[in-house]
Write an enzyme that holds these catalytic residues in place. Structure first.
Site, short mmCIF file in Angstrom:
data_model
loop_
_atom_site.label_atom_id
_atom_site.label_comp_id
_atom_site.label_asym_id
_atom_site.label_seq_id
_atom_site.Cartn_x
_atom_site.Cartn_y
_atom_site.Cartn_z
N SER A 124 0.81 -1.25 -0.01
CA SER A 124 -0.06 -0.04 0.08
C SER A 124 0.82 1.42 0.11
CB SER A 124 -0.73 -0.12 1.30
OG SER A 124 -1.43 1.16 1.43
N THR A 181 -5.95 2.62 -6.63
CA THR A 181 -7.26 2.69 -5.92
C THR A 181 -8.19 3.87 -6.12
OG1 THR A 181 -6.24 1.25 -4.15
CG2 THR A 181 -8.12 2.58 -3.56
N LYS A 191 -8.65 -0.66 -8.68
CA LYS A 191 -9.42 -1.27 -7.47
C LYS A 191 -10.52 -0.47 -7.11
CE LYS A 191 -8.07 -2.77 -3.16
NZ LYS A 191 -8.38 -1.97 -2.03
N TYR A 214 -2.58 5.53 -4.14
CA TYR A 214 -3.53 6.68 -3.90
C TYR A 214 -3.00 8.10 -4.76
CZ TYR A 214 -6.25 4.16 -0.30
OH TYR A 214 -6.68 3.20 0.59
N HIS A 249 -14.03 -1.85 -1.03
CA HIS A 249 -12.81 -1.57 0.10
C HIS A 249 -13.13 -2.10 1.34
CE1 HIS A 249 -9.50 1.85 0.04
NE2 HIS A 249 -9.48 1.39 1.15
C1 LIG Z 1 -6.83 -2.05 7.84
C2 LIG Z 1 -6.89 -1.94 6.32
C3 LIG Z 1 -6.28 -1.02 5.60
C4 LIG Z 1 -6.55 -0.71 4.28
N1 LIG Z 1 -5.52 -0.03 3.50
C5 LIG Z 1 -5.92 0.02 2.47
C6 LIG Z 1 -4.89 0.80 1.52
O1 LIG Z 1 -3.92 1.30 2.00
N2 LIG Z 1 -5.30 0.82 0.14
C7 LIG Z 1 -6.14 0.08 -0.54
O2 LIG Z 1 -6.19 0.14 -1.67
N3 LIG Z 1 -6.96 -0.73 0.27
C8 LIG Z 1 -6.91 -0.85 1.62
N4 LIG Z 1 -7.65 -1.43 2.21
C9 LIG Z 1 -8.76 -2.16 1.84
C10 LIG Z 1 -8.20 -3.72 1.30
O3 LIG Z 1 -7.19 -3.44 0.29
C11 LIG Z 1 -9.12 -4.51 0.70
O4 LIG Z 1 -10.03 -3.73 -0.26
C12 LIG Z 1 -10.19 -5.21 1.77
O5 LIG Z 1 -9.56 -5.26 2.98
C13 LIG Z 1 -11.07 -6.27 1.45
O6 LIG Z 1 -11.90 -6.61 2.13
P1 LIG Z 1 -11.45 -7.97 3.25
O7 LIG Z 1 -10.90 -7.37 4.25
O8 LIG Z 1 -13.05 -8.29 3.69
O9 LIG Z 1 -10.89 -8.83 2.57
C14 LIG Z 1 -7.54 -1.50 3.60
C15 LIG Z 1 -8.35 -2.50 4.30
C16 LIG Z 1 -8.06 -2.63 5.93
C17 LIG Z 1 -8.89 -3.47 6.76
#
Ligand SMILES: Cc1cc2nc3c(=O)[nH]c(=O)nc-3n(C[C@H](O)[C@H](O)[C@H](O)COP(=O)(O)O)c2cc1C
Length: 378
Positions: A106, A155, A251, A129, A275
């Site tokens: 990320s 994203t 994404k 981002y 997300h």
């Molecule tokens: C703690 C946390 C931080 C996240 N940070 C990002 C991020 O920095 N960039 C991003 O594109 N998605 C981020 N996401 C979303 C994840 O990439 C992903 O889309 C999501 O966790 C998928 O759902 P799941 O947790 O049910 O597998 C984050 C999710 C969580 C739980």
């Protein structure tokens, strides 16, 4: 580690982390309707099994936008993994390498692009981002390319941060603030306190040396409001493609119309995602959005499902509906929080074994045999 499934890892993560930190990873936006739907809509789907097929060899290795993978899985980009376990992104990338699946770093990681590249041989992707400062954005793309990242993941569902009321209530900041309330919570979780709370300062390392790195404790909402570009639109996708010059994935797409436009812009993969229920609450679940996107894309781009995956059977269901692979977010975060690199390895081992078991019991031994015919229409 005594964990039989991802839910056990979640329980272990809850025990090891202070409440503020556990709720940061576990929570979603507003009433968490979409967060729950991501799971519930997987659970409502049922398989149609076939019997007496030779299932002695199960073949689940694949490529995902050109990156080889031992299973149709990618570790989703998650910011701040280092707040769960010291150098969390590094541990996760090493576990992913050992399991033979790609890892997507990320923008908001606590280890920099370079630190991961130096210390882990994993097949890396970089998630971007889009920042107001196009100079920093361009430099990040160049850093990702020069350190050997194989794909750029843009994203596109985070123009502002989805309001996460658990974080607001808990006063969650980066780095975590020591107040009377949090100190009691931190002290009760002494393993975390020694490893992270009293360890090196947790910051967004990719921003070192830029004005974005303020040094003060900020909420993520404040950071995003200060940095992210609200004006980004489809015409910018062409700019990213030309600056990056390699495979690019979007994404956060849910709508078939957006998927069609993405294909027209030459995007290589579409990551169907809300997300993890952390952005627009009330949005369609990822698995319900998947068939429409697959149909709209008509094979001109790969489609990756992201959101709600907690079982290998979820992965198989998504593949039956046309996904090339699934991203997992919280599943690996729970593993990381509960046991560092070994915990992420455990999460991957659980999911991969469950994929094998599901395919075997379904009577299908290759990914090519999976399709809508393996599910009962609902
Ligand atoms: C703690 C946390 C931080 C996240 N940070 C990002 C991020 O920095 N960039 C991003 O594109 N998605 C981020 N996401 C979303 C994840 O990439 C992903 O889309 C999501 O966790 C998928 O759902 P799941 O947790 O049910 O597998 C984050 C999710 C969580 C739980």
């Amino acid at each position: 580690m005594n964990a039989y499934n991802i839910s056990d890892l979640r329980d272990a993560a809850r025990r090891r982390l202070p409440k503020t930190i556990f709720e940061f990873i576990d929570g979603g936006a507003f009433d968490e309707v979409t967060l729950r739907a991501n799971r519930a809509d997987f659970e409502k789907r049922r398989f149609m099994t076939r019997v007496l097929t030779d299932v002695s060899i199960c073949e689940r290795s694949t490529t995902i936008i050109g990156t080889p993978a031992s299973a149709p899985l990618v570790l989703a980009p998650t910011g701040l993994a280092g707040i769960l376990h010291r150098r969390g992104e590094l541990s996760a990338s090493r576990a992913a390498h050992a399991a033979g699946v790609p890892y997507c770093l990320s923008t908001m990681s606590t280890c920099s692009i370079e630190q991961i590249a130096q210390a882990s041989e994993v097949q890396r992707w970089f998630q971007l981002y889009v920042l107001r400062d196009r100079g920093i954005t361009k430099t990040m793309i160049e850093r990702a390319r020069s350190t050997g990242c194989k794909a750029l993941v843009l994203t596109v569902d985070t123009k502002v941060q989805g309001p996460r009321e658990r974080d607001m209530r808990n006063g969650f900041t980066v780095p975590p603030k020591f107040t009377l309330g949090t100190m009691i919570d931190f002290a009760r979780h002494w393993r975390w306190l020694i490893d992270v709370g009293l360890g090196p300062k947790v910051t967004f390392r990719n921003f070192d040396g830029t004005a974005a790195q303020s040094g003060n404790a900020v909420t993520i909402t404040q950071f995003i409001a200060g940095q992210y570009d609200l004006s980004i639109s489809w015409k910018d996708v062409d700019w990213f493609k030309s600056v990056w010059g390699g495979p690019i994935a979007l994404k956060g797409v849910l709508s078939p119309d957006d998927a069609r436009i993405a294909v027209d812009h030459g995007v290589d993969a579409i990551i169907v995602s809300n997300h993890g229920g952390r952005q627009l609450d009330g949005a369609i679940s990822a698995i319900d959005a998947l068939p429409g996107v697959v149909e709209a894309v008509r094979g001109k781009a790969e489609v990756i499902l992201d959101g709600g995956v907690r079982r290998g059977s979820d992965v198989v269901k998504a593949l039956c509906l046309g996904a090339r692979a699934c991203m997992i977010g919280r599943a690996w975060l729970y593993g990381l929080a509960s046991g560092g690199e070994a915990g992420v390895a455990k999460a991957l081992d659980i999911l991969i074994k469950e994929i094998d078991t599901t395919m075997t019991l379904l009577g299908r031994t290759t990914l090519a045999e999976l399709g809508p015919h393996c599910l009962v229409a609902n």
